[in-house]
Design an enzyme around this catalytic site. Structure first.
Site, short mmCIF file in Angstrom:
data_model
loop_
_atom_site.label_atom_id
_atom_site.label_comp_id
_atom_site.label_asym_id
_atom_site.label_seq_id
_atom_site.Cartn_x
_atom_site.Cartn_y
_atom_site.Cartn_z
N CYS A 2 -47.09 -8.69 27.51
CA CYS A 2 -46.24 -9.69 28.17
C CYS A 2 -47.16 -10.70 28.84
O CYS A 2 -48.31 -10.41 29.13
CB CYS A 2 -45.36 -9.03 29.21
SG CYS A 2 -44.38 -7.68 28.52
N ARG A 27 -47.75 -14.28 24.01
CA ARG A 27 -47.93 -12.87 24.40
C ARG A 27 -46.63 -12.08 24.31
O ARG A 27 -46.61 -10.87 24.53
CB ARG A 27 -48.44 -12.81 25.84
CG ARG A 27 -49.85 -13.36 26.00
CD ARG A 27 -50.30 -13.16 27.42
NE ARG A 27 -50.43 -11.76 27.74
CZ ARG A 27 -51.55 -11.07 27.69
NH1 ARG A 27 -52.65 -11.66 27.31
NH2 ARG A 27 -51.57 -9.81 28.01
N TRP A 71 -42.40 -8.98 26.02
CA TRP A 71 -42.40 -8.33 24.71
C TRP A 71 -41.90 -6.93 24.99
O TRP A 71 -42.59 -6.10 25.58
CB TRP A 71 -43.82 -8.30 24.14
CG TRP A 71 -43.91 -7.79 22.74
CD1 TRP A 71 -43.76 -8.50 21.59
CD2 TRP A 71 -44.20 -6.44 22.34
NE1 TRP A 71 -43.92 -7.69 20.50
CE2 TRP A 71 -44.19 -6.43 20.93
CE3 TRP A 71 -44.44 -5.26 23.03
CZ2 TRP A 71 -44.42 -5.27 20.20
CZ3 TRP A 71 -44.68 -4.10 22.29
CH2 TRP A 71 -44.67 -4.11 20.89
N ASN A 97 -47.07 -6.34 33.30
CA ASN A 97 -47.49 -6.16 31.91
C ASN A 97 -48.14 -4.79 31.84
O ASN A 97 -48.94 -4.45 32.69
CB ASN A 97 -48.50 -7.24 31.52
CG ASN A 97 -49.03 -7.04 30.12
OD1 ASN A 97 -48.31 -6.56 29.25
ND2 ASN A 97 -50.28 -7.39 29.90
N GLY A 98 -47.76 -3.99 30.83
CA GLY A 98 -48.32 -2.64 30.71
C GLY A 98 -47.18 -1.64 30.60
O GLY A 98 -46.04 -2.01 30.33
N GLU A 466 -56.20 -8.54 4.38
CA GLU A 466 -55.91 -9.58 5.37
C GLU A 466 -54.89 -10.58 4.83
O GLU A 466 -53.98 -11.00 5.55
CB GLU A 466 -57.23 -10.28 5.76
CG GLU A 466 -57.11 -11.43 6.73
CD GLU A 466 -56.52 -11.06 8.09
OE1 GLU A 466 -56.33 -9.87 8.38
OE2 GLU A 466 -56.23 -12.00 8.86
N LYS A 470 -51.30 -11.37 6.56
CA LYS A 470 -50.84 -12.72 6.95
C LYS A 470 -49.45 -12.98 6.35
O LYS A 470 -48.58 -13.51 7.02
CB LYS A 470 -51.81 -13.80 6.46
CG LYS A 470 -53.15 -13.87 7.15
CD LYS A 470 -53.12 -14.31 8.59
CE LYS A 470 -53.01 -13.16 9.52
NZ LYS A 470 -54.13 -12.65 10.19
N GLU A 473 -46.79 -10.92 8.29
CA GLU A 473 -46.56 -11.38 9.66
C GLU A 473 -45.74 -12.65 9.73
O GLU A 473 -44.82 -12.74 10.51
CB GLU A 473 -47.90 -11.75 10.31
CG GLU A 473 -48.72 -10.65 10.80
CD GLU A 473 -49.98 -11.21 11.42
OE1 GLU A 473 -50.08 -11.19 12.64
OE2 GLU A 473 -50.87 -11.66 10.67
N HIS A 489 -53.27 3.98 -9.62
CA HIS A 489 -53.08 5.34 -9.12
C HIS A 489 -51.75 5.45 -8.38
O HIS A 489 -51.63 6.19 -7.40
CB HIS A 489 -54.23 5.73 -8.20
CG HIS A 489 -55.55 5.77 -8.92
ND1 HIS A 489 -55.89 6.75 -9.82
CD2 HIS A 489 -56.60 4.91 -8.89
CE1 HIS A 489 -57.09 6.50 -10.31
NE2 HIS A 489 -57.54 5.39 -9.76
N LYS A 588 -49.31 -11.56 20.75
CA LYS A 588 -50.71 -11.84 20.44
C LYS A 588 -51.65 -10.72 20.84
O LYS A 588 -52.57 -10.39 20.11
CB LYS A 588 -51.11 -13.14 21.14
CG LYS A 588 -52.52 -13.59 20.86
CD LYS A 588 -52.64 -14.12 19.46
CE LYS A 588 -54.06 -14.50 19.09
NZ LYS A 588 -54.24 -14.53 17.64
C1 F6R Z 1 -52.96 -10.28 12.95
C2 F6R Z 1 -53.42 -10.10 14.31
C3 F6R Z 1 -53.52 -8.72 14.83
C4 F6R Z 1 -54.79 -8.56 15.67
C5 F6R Z 1 -54.83 -7.17 16.30
C6 F6R Z 1 -56.11 -6.94 17.08
O1 F6R Z 1 -52.88 -11.61 12.60
O2 F6R Z 1 -53.67 -11.03 15.01
O3 F6R Z 1 -53.49 -7.79 13.80
O4 F6R Z 1 -55.90 -8.76 14.85
O5 F6R Z 1 -53.73 -7.02 17.15
O6 F6R Z 1 -56.25 -7.86 18.10
P1 F6R Z 1 -57.64 -8.12 18.80
O7 F6R Z 1 -58.54 -8.73 17.80
O8 F6R Z 1 -57.33 -9.03 19.93
O9 F6R Z 1 -58.15 -6.79 19.25
#
Ligand code: F6R
Length: 593
Positions: A2, A27, A71, A97-98, A466, A470, A473, A489, A588
Site C-alpha cells: 500500500c 503501490r 492493495w 502498510n504491511g 519475461e 509481461k 500482467e 514434454h 508495484k
Molecule cells: C513484473 C514485476 C514483478 C517484480 C517482482 C519483484 O513486471 O514487476 O514481478 O519484478 O515483484 O520486485 P522487485 O524487483 O522490486 O523485488
C-alpha cells in the site's frame, strides 16, 4: 504494497495529500482515503481511485493529514475496509502498510474490552490499541501499541488536536521528507519528489515524530539522529510526460538507462562488484530474486557462467526460503528493483544469518535491501512507476553483464568486443523501438487469442519467461513461458491454430534446435511469431510473422529480444483496452510474503 503519506505544514494539506496519493497509486489502487486533523478528525475514504475520491470531497483547510492507497490483503476493497482507520472515539486515525499477523487475537481482546471494530482489516486494531494506550502522549501510545503487534508495518498515526504525525516501521519501508516549514512521511520517494528531495530513512524500531518545524527520531527512549539523504531523481522522471502510459514511457527510456548504468560501472570499474565482500572461495554463486527480477537473475546465471566461468544458481527467493540447506560460505547476489520485496529480504537475511555475505542489486537508494546488504550495486533506471517492470529489468541485465565482465575469463579480444558490444546496445535497442509500429500491428493480431506460448533456449529462456509475464500482467492473455526443449514434454497437447507461439531464435548454439521446434509447431497448426535477426531465411520459411531483431553478440540478445517482447505485451494490452499502468490485482512493490 500500500502507499502511505503524511503531511504537516502551513499550507492546506488536502491537495498535497491527494497529489502524493495519486503518485503512490502504483503501490495499490483498489481503494484510498485521507484523514485531516484540526480540533476534530475528518476522514474521507472509499473503494475508488484517488481522482474519484477527490471529486467527492469538500475543500478543507486543515494543514495536517495522512493518506493511504490500498492493495487489499485483509477484507475486500470497500469503504469500511479502506484506510485511514479510526478508534472508537473518532479522534485517532492510522494508515498502515504491511500485515499485523496476530490481529485476530488482538481483535478479540479489544472487542472484549469494549472496542467496536467495524472493518475486516488487520489495520483497524492499531487505531484501537493506540486509543487504549493513549494517556496524553501520542508517540508513547503508538510505542505501547506496537509492543502488542506481531508482523510487519509502516504506520502513520494522527490525532485530532495534535499538530504532529507519529510514524513507525518494521520490515516495511518508510521515509520522512524534509521541506521548508513543512514535512512529510511516505512509503516511498516518488510520492514526495515534487515537494522535497531531502529524506531521512526510518529504521525498524524507530519512532518518527514529524511536526511542521522538523522531524525527530526516538528509539529505546532516546533521541537518535539519522543521516539525511539527497534524492537524485527528479520529479519529471516520475511523470508520464507526453506518453499515454508509464509503461511505454519507461520502455522508451531504455537506451538511456543502458547508457547511464554502463557509464557509471565503467567509471568505477574496480569497485562496482567487489566480490571479495562475499565470503569464501566457493565456486557457486547464488542469485536470488522474485518476478521479473528473478528472470534477470536466471539470465544472469547463463551470462556469468559463460563470461566469468563461475557456476551460478538462480533461485526464486520465496522458494529459496523453504530450502533447509543454506550453503554457509557461498557467494550470493540478490536482485530487487524496489529493494523492499519481502521474500527477497527474507532470503538475504537467511543467507546472512548462515554466514554468507550478500551483494544486492537494486534501483532504490536507501531501500531496506540496500541497508541490510553487505554491499549494494545500484542500477540507474530512475523511478519506475509502471507496475510492469521494463527499464529496471534492462538495467539489472546491465549489472549482471558488468559483474560477469569484471570476473571475465574470456580472452582479451573477446573482452574488447564485448565492451564494444555493450556500448552499442543503446543504439541497438533504439532500432527495436524504431520498429514499434510493426510490433504494435502484430500485437493487434496477437491480442485476439486467449492463450499464448513464449519459448526460448539458453540465455533467451528467461527472456521467454519475461515476455510471457509481461503479456499476462498487462494484457491478461494467458501466456506460458517455456524452455523450448520442454514443449514436447507435455505442452504440445495444447498446440492448435488457437495457440500462437512466440519463439526467440538467437544466433547461438540454440539456433538449430529452435528451428526444429518451429517445424514441430508449424506441423501442429499453431501460428508462429518469431523474433529473429533480419534476413534469416530459414526462419522466414517457418514463421507466420517475424519481428526483426538487430544483430548483436548472442550473449547480449536478451536485451534486444526483451524490448521487442515488452512492446508486444504493451500493444496487445492496448488493443484489449486494459488499464496498462494499473493491472488488476497487482501492485508495484510486494512487501508481504
Ligand atoms: C513484473 C514485476 C514483478 C517484480 C517482482 C519483484 O513486471 O514487476 O514481478 O519484478 O515483484 O520486485 P522487485 O524487483 O522490486 O523485488
Amino acid at each position: 504494497m500500500c502507499g502511505i503519506i503524511g503531511f504537516i505544514g502551513e499550507r492546506q494539506a488536502q491537495p498535497i495529500l491527494l497529489d502524493c496519493l495519486a503518485k503512490l497509486e502504483y503501490r495499490g489502487y483498489d481503494s484510498c482515503g485521507i484523514a485531516l486533523a484540526g480540533n476534530s478528525l475528518k476522514v474521507y475514504k472509499d473503494a475508488v481511485r484517488v481522482d474519484k475520491l477527490a471529486k467527492t470531497m469538500p475543500l478543507l483547510s486543515e494543514t495536517v493529514g495522512i493518506g493511504h492507497t490500498r492493495w487489499a490483503t485483509h477484507g475486500e476493497p470497500s469503504q469500511v475496509n479502506a484506510h485511514p482507520h479510526c478508534d472508537c472515539g473518532g479522534r485517532i486515525a492510522v494508515v498502515h502498510n504491511g500485515i499485523v499477523t496476530n490481529y485476530q487475537s488482538l481483535r478479540q481482546k479489544l472487542t472484549a474490552e469494549g472496542h467496536n471494530i467495524v472493518s475486516e482489516t488487520d489495520t483497524e486494531v492499531l487505531a484501537h490499541l493506540i486509543e487504549k494506550y493513549y494517556k496524553g502522549n501520542l508517540e508513547e501510545a503508538v510505542k505501547a501499541a506496537l509492543r502488542d503487534v506481531e508482523g510487519s508495518y509502516a504506520i502513520i498515526a494522527l490525532m485530532a488536536g495534535e499538530s504532529k504525525l507519529v510514524a513507525a516501521r518494521k520490515d516495511s519501508p518508510l521515509i520522512m521528507g524534509i521541506g521548508d516549514r513543512e514535512n512529510f512521511v511516505a512509503s516511498d520517494v516518488p510520492a514526495i519528489l515534487d515537494y522535497t528531495k531531502r529524506v531521512v530513512y526510518l529504521e525498524d524500531g524507530d519512532i518518527g515524530i514529524v511536526t511542521k518545524e522538523g522531524v525527530r527520531i526516538r528509539r529505546d527512549g532516546r533521541e537518535v539522529t539519522r543521516e539525511e539523504h539527497k534524492i537524485l531523481w527528479n520529479a519529471e522522471q516520475a511523470q508520464k510526460g507526453a506518453y499515454e502510459h508509464f509503461m511505454i514511457k519507461e520502455i522508451h527510456e531504455q537506451p538511456k538507462v543502458i547508457r547511464v548504468t554502463v557509464a557509471e560501472y565503467m567509471a568505477n570499474t574496480e569497485s562496482v562488484f567487489d566480490l571479495t565482500v562475499t565470503s569464501g572461495h566457493l565456486d557457486t554463486m547464488f542469485i536470488l530474486a522474485c518476478g521479473s527480477s528473478y528472470h534477470a537473475a536466471l539470465a544472469g546465471k547463463y551470462i556469468i557462467e559463460e563470461l566469468a566461468g563461475i557456476s551460478a544458481r538462480s533461485e526464486i527467493a520465496s522458494e529459496f526460503n523453504y530450502s533447509s540447506f543454506i550453503p554457509a560460505r557461498t557467494r550470493a547476489i540478490a536482485i530487487t528493483q524496489s529493494g523492499e520485496t519481502a521474500d527477497t529480504l527474507r532470503a538475504i537475511k537467511r543467507l546472512e544469518e548462515a554466514g554468507c555475505r550478500v551483494v544486492v542489486i537494486t534501483n532504490v537508494v536507501g531501500s531496506t535491501a540496500s541497508r541490510i546488504a553487505d554491499r549494494t550495486v545500484y542500477i540507474r533506471a530512475g523511478p519506475e512507476i509502471s507496475v510492469a517492470a521494463t527499464k529496471s529489468f534492462i538495467a539489472q541485465l546491465m549489472a549482471l553483464y558488468w559483474l560477469a565482465l569484471s570476473y571475465s575469463k574470456v580472452d582479451i579480444r573477446r573482452l574488447d568486443n564485448l565492451i564494444k558490444g555493450l556500448r552499442q546496445l543503446p543504439g541497438k535497442v533504439q532500432q527495436v523501438l524504431d520498429n514499434e509500429d510493426t510490433i504494435a500491428e502484430l500485437a493487434g493480431r496477437l491480442s485476439v487469442y486467449d492463450n499464448v506460448f513464449s519459448i526460448g533456449r539458453g540465455v533467451n529462456f528467461p527472456i521467454a519467461l519475461e515476455g510471457a509475464l509481461k503479456l499476462k500482467e498487462v494484457s491478461y492473455i494467458h501466456a506460458e513461458g517455456y524452455a523450448a526443449g520442454e514443449l514436447k514434454h507435455g505442452p504440445f497437447a495444447l498446440l492448435s491454430n488457437r495457440t500462437p507461439v512466440v519463439a526467440i531464435v538467437a544466433q547461438d548454439n540454440t539456433r538449430e534446435a529452435m528451428l526444429t521446434n518451429l517445424k514441430e509447431i508449424k506441423s501442429r497448426g499453431a501460428p508462429a511469431i518469431v523474433l529473429a535477426e533480419e534476413g534469416d531465411e530459414a526462419v522466414e520459411e517457418l514463421a507466420d510473422s517475424i519481428i526483426a531483431i538487430p544483430s548483436v553478440d548472442a550473449i547480449f540478445s536478451p536485451v534486444i529480444n526483451v524490448v521487442a517482447l515488452q512492446l508486444l505485451a504493451y500493444y496487445a494490452a492496448k488493443h484489449r483496452g486494459c488499464p496498462i499502468d494499473f493491472p488488476r490485482n497487482l501492485a508495484k512493490s510486494v512487501t508481504v510474503e
